[in-house]
Design a protein around this motif. Sequence first.
Motif, PDB file in Angstrom:
ATOM      1  N   ILE A 106     -37.398  -6.334  57.845  1.00 42.48           N
ATOM      2  CA  ILE A 106     -37.153  -5.414  58.967  1.00 42.48           C
ATOM      3  C   ILE A 106     -38.142  -4.251  58.901  1.00 42.48           C
ATOM      4  O   ILE A 106     -38.322  -3.631  57.857  1.00 42.48           O
ATOM      5  CB  ILE A 106     -35.723  -4.864  58.929  1.00 42.48           C
ATOM      6  CG1 ILE A 106     -34.695  -6.004  58.861  1.00 42.48           C
ATOM      7  CG2 ILE A 106     -35.459  -3.974  60.136  1.00 42.48           C
ATOM      8  CD1 ILE A 106     -34.721  -6.934  60.049  1.00 42.48           C
ATOM      9  N   THR A 107     -38.764  -3.965  60.040  1.00 45.17           N
ATOM     10  CA  THR A 107     -39.632  -2.790  60.136  1.00 45.17           C
ATOM     11  C   THR A 107     -39.104  -1.860  61.219  1.00 45.17           C
ATOM     12  O   THR A 107     -38.546  -2.317  62.226  1.00 45.17           O
ATOM     13  CB  THR A 107     -41.083  -3.175  60.465  1.00 45.17           C
ATOM     14  OG1 THR A 107     -41.131  -3.798  61.763  1.00 45.17           O
ATOM     15  CG2 THR A 107     -41.646  -4.116  59.418  1.00 45.17           C
ATOM     16  N   VAL A 108     -39.295  -0.565  61.004  1.00 45.50           N
ATOM     17  CA  VAL A 108     -38.925   0.446  61.994  1.00 45.50           C
ATOM     18  C   VAL A 108     -40.166   1.285  62.265  1.00 45.50           C
ATOM     19  O   VAL A 108     -40.705   1.919  61.361  1.00 45.50           O
ATOM     20  CB  VAL A 108     -37.777   1.342  61.493  1.00 45.50           C
ATOM     21  CG1 VAL A 108     -37.453   2.414  62.530  1.00 45.50           C
ATOM     22  CG2 VAL A 108     -36.540   0.504  61.193  1.00 45.50           C
ATOM     23  N   ASN A 109     -40.626   1.221  63.506  1.00 44.59           N
ATOM     24  CA  ASN A 109     -41.847   1.937  63.904  1.00 44.59           C
ATOM     25  C   ASN A 109     -43.023   1.576  62.994  1.00 44.59           C
ATOM     26  O   ASN A 109     -43.827   2.427  62.598  1.00 44.59           O
ATOM     27  CB  ASN A 109     -41.612   3.448  63.902  1.00 44.59           C
ATOM     28  CG  ASN A 109     -40.521   3.862  64.871  1.00 44.59           C
ATOM     29  OD1 ASN A 109     -40.359   3.257  65.939  1.00 44.59           O
ATOM     30  ND2 ASN A 109     -39.761   4.884  64.524  1.00 44.59           N
ATOM     31  N   GLY A 110     -43.103   0.279  62.648  1.00 39.17           N
ATOM     32  CA  GLY A 110     -44.225  -0.229  61.863  1.00 39.17           C
ATOM     33  C   GLY A 110     -44.079  -0.076  60.367  1.00 39.17           C
ATOM     34  O   GLY A 110     -44.960  -0.507  59.620  1.00 39.17           O
ATOM     35  N   LYS A 111     -42.985   0.480  59.887  1.00 34.66           N
ATOM     36  CA  LYS A 111     -42.796   0.705  58.464  1.00 34.66           C
ATOM     37  C   LYS A 111     -41.646  -0.151  57.946  1.00 34.66           C
ATOM     38  O   LYS A 111     -40.579  -0.197  58.550  1.00 34.66           O
ATOM     39  CB  LYS A 111     -42.492   2.189  58.208  1.00 34.66           C
ATOM     40  CG  LYS A 111     -42.293   2.544  56.748  1.00 34.66           C
ATOM     41  CD  LYS A 111     -41.959   4.025  56.602  1.00 34.66           C
ATOM     42  CE  LYS A 111     -41.686   4.395  55.152  1.00 34.66           C
ATOM     43  NZ  LYS A 111     -41.321   5.830  55.007  1.00 34.66           N
ATOM     44  N   ILE A 112     -41.861  -0.846  56.819  1.00 35.50           N
ATOM     45  CA  ILE A 112     -40.811  -1.677  56.229  1.00 35.50           C
ATOM     46  C   ILE A 112     -39.697  -0.783  55.702  1.00 35.50           C
ATOM     47  O   ILE A 112     -39.936   0.169  54.971  1.00 35.50           O
ATOM     48  CB  ILE A 112     -41.365  -2.554  55.092  1.00 35.50           C
ATOM     49  CG1 ILE A 112     -42.375  -3.570  55.643  1.00 35.50           C
ATOM     50  CG2 ILE A 112     -40.241  -3.283  54.362  1.00 35.50           C
ATOM     51  CD1 ILE A 112     -43.043  -4.405  54.571  1.00 35.50           C
ATOM     52  N   ILE A 113     -38.468  -1.103  56.101  1.00 34.54           N
ATOM     53  CA  ILE A 113     -37.298  -0.335  55.675  1.00 34.54           C
ATOM     54  C   ILE A 113     -36.368  -1.262  54.887  1.00 34.54           C
ATOM     55  O   ILE A 113     -35.948  -2.300  55.394  1.00 34.54           O
ATOM     56  CB  ILE A 113     -36.533   0.248  56.874  1.00 34.54           C
ATOM     57  CG1 ILE A 113     -37.434   1.179  57.687  1.00 34.54           C
ATOM     58  CG2 ILE A 113     -35.272   0.974  56.414  1.00 34.54           C
ATOM     59  CD1 ILE A 113     -37.886   2.405  56.941  1.00 34.54           C
ATOM     60  N   GLY A 130     -41.347  -9.537  62.714  1.00 34.07           N
ATOM     61  CA  GLY A 130     -42.398  -9.352  63.716  1.00 34.07           C
ATOM     62  C   GLY A 130     -41.912  -9.318  65.151  1.00 34.07           C
ATOM     63  O   GLY A 130     -42.657  -8.911  66.042  1.00 34.07           O
ATOM     64  N   ARG A 131     -40.662  -9.749  65.416  1.00 31.79           N
ATOM     65  CA  ARG A 131     -40.144  -9.782  66.790  1.00 31.79           C
ATOM     66  C   ARG A 131     -39.316  -8.535  67.056  1.00 31.79           C
ATOM     67  O   ARG A 131     -38.415  -8.205  66.290  1.00 31.79           O
ATOM     68  CB  ARG A 131     -39.287 -11.028  67.009  1.00 31.79           C
ATOM     69  CG  ARG A 131     -38.702 -11.135  68.415  1.00 31.79           C
ATOM     70  CD  ARG A 131     -38.123 -12.519  68.640  1.00 31.79           C
ATOM     71  NE  ARG A 131     -36.953 -12.754  67.822  1.00 31.79           N
ATOM     72  CZ  ARG A 131     -35.706 -12.471  68.207  1.00 31.79           C
ATOM     73  NH1 ARG A 131     -35.493 -11.929  69.393  1.00 31.79           N
ATOM     74  NH2 ARG A 131     -34.691 -12.740  67.418  1.00 31.79           N
ATOM     75  N   ARG A 132     -39.618  -7.858  68.151  1.00 31.47           N
ATOM     76  CA  ARG A 132     -38.900  -6.620  68.468  1.00 31.47           C
ATOM     77  C   ARG A 132     -37.472  -6.921  68.889  1.00 31.47           C
ATOM     78  O   ARG A 132     -37.210  -7.855  69.656  1.00 31.47           O
ATOM     79  CB  ARG A 132     -39.616  -5.843  69.570  1.00 31.47           C
ATOM     80  CG  ARG A 132     -38.954  -4.490  69.827  1.00 31.47           C
ATOM     81  CD  ARG A 132     -39.803  -3.571  70.663  1.00 31.47           C
ATOM     82  NE  ARG A 132     -39.189  -2.245  70.778  1.00 31.47           N
ATOM     83  CZ  ARG A 132     -39.731  -1.226  71.392  1.00 31.47           C
ATOM     84  NH1 ARG A 132     -40.918  -1.349  71.956  1.00 31.47           N
ATOM     85  NH2 ARG A 132     -39.100  -0.065  71.458  1.00 31.47           N
ATOM     86  N   LEU A 133     -36.541  -6.105  68.384  1.00 34.75           N
ATOM     87  CA  LEU A 133     -35.124  -6.290  68.666  1.00 34.75           C
ATOM     88  C   LEU A 133     -34.659  -5.297  69.724  1.00 34.75           C
ATOM     89  O   LEU A 133     -35.190  -4.199  69.845  1.00 34.75           O
ATOM     90  CB  LEU A 133     -34.290  -6.092  67.392  1.00 34.75           C
ATOM     91  CG  LEU A 133     -34.666  -6.980  66.204  1.00 34.75           C
ATOM     92  CD1 LEU A 133     -33.728  -6.707  65.033  1.00 34.75           C
ATOM     93  CD2 LEU A 133     -34.610  -8.458  66.582  1.00 34.75           C
TER      94      LEU A 133
END
Length: 309
Positions: A106-113, A130-133
């Motif tokens: 999971i990434t948030v605003n391009g950063k792995i969280i 890679g797919r936006r939720l």
Amino acid sequence: MSTQDNFDQGRSSNKPGKNARKKSMARGNAPLKSEPSKKATGRQQDPAKPKLKFDKNGKEIGRREKPVKEVKKSNPEDGVRLNKYIANSGVCSRREADTYIATGLITVNGKIINEMGYKVKLTDDVRFDGRRLNPEPNTYILLNKPKGFATTDSNAKGMTVMDLVANATTAKIKPFGRLGRNATGLLLFTNDDEFVQKFTKKGITRLFHIELDKNLKSEHLKKIKEGFTVEGKEITVEEISYVDNSPKSEIGLKIKHTGNSIIRTIFEHLGYDVVRVDCVTLGPLTKKDLPRGRWRALTEKELNLFSMI
């Protein structure tokens, strides 16, 4: 002293005798209730508690009320937990979402969280592999735009099309495609990023009714139909023709493009000023039963037609 003398003596002194007849309590002769005894009952009143008092209407005053606890409502602006955001998007359950977070998918605003309990806002770019939720259901709103409204979601532009669809849905929709402030006609709004990406790349065919400041010459009509180049950029249209039973300054133009400036680019390059622009159709959608300034949600049938494009 006889018994009678005793009775008479008791009456004269207002004291009942030994065998005096008891007074009837019927017909309102019942004695008044005496005040409660002020004798100590063994319970000591808490000096910290106020004594009960009553006003002239008999309403109790001085009563100690329990404080009402204020329930703090959740504010969406404060953000939601990342696992809930993922689960609401329909990808998986919250427990499975925790696993995906822990494994770095999971990434948030391009950063792995990978922090459990991390909170995100609805405006954040959250992606799974890679797919936006999107935690909201996909929503599609069609507007018949009037003049005087800018096609933007920015409040800095005065009156915008977002003001016209403010009550259409609670979803975070945005206009797809553009119409100039003074242009009218069909404009689509959605929160479906996949839809936007697909048709931004492919384009959607739109039919415009255009009015020019003067009649369009036949050689210019032919040139537009064949295609030409402006500042190194090739301009192509699908169809162009004069509008039936109208002056030759009114043109029907079908073009697969999501922007609006392309229309002015075409005609201003050939020496014409565009007086009016009206989007008559947008893909499979028409203005039928949709008055100017009104909106409606797309039907399932219309969405299926888009999937065939």
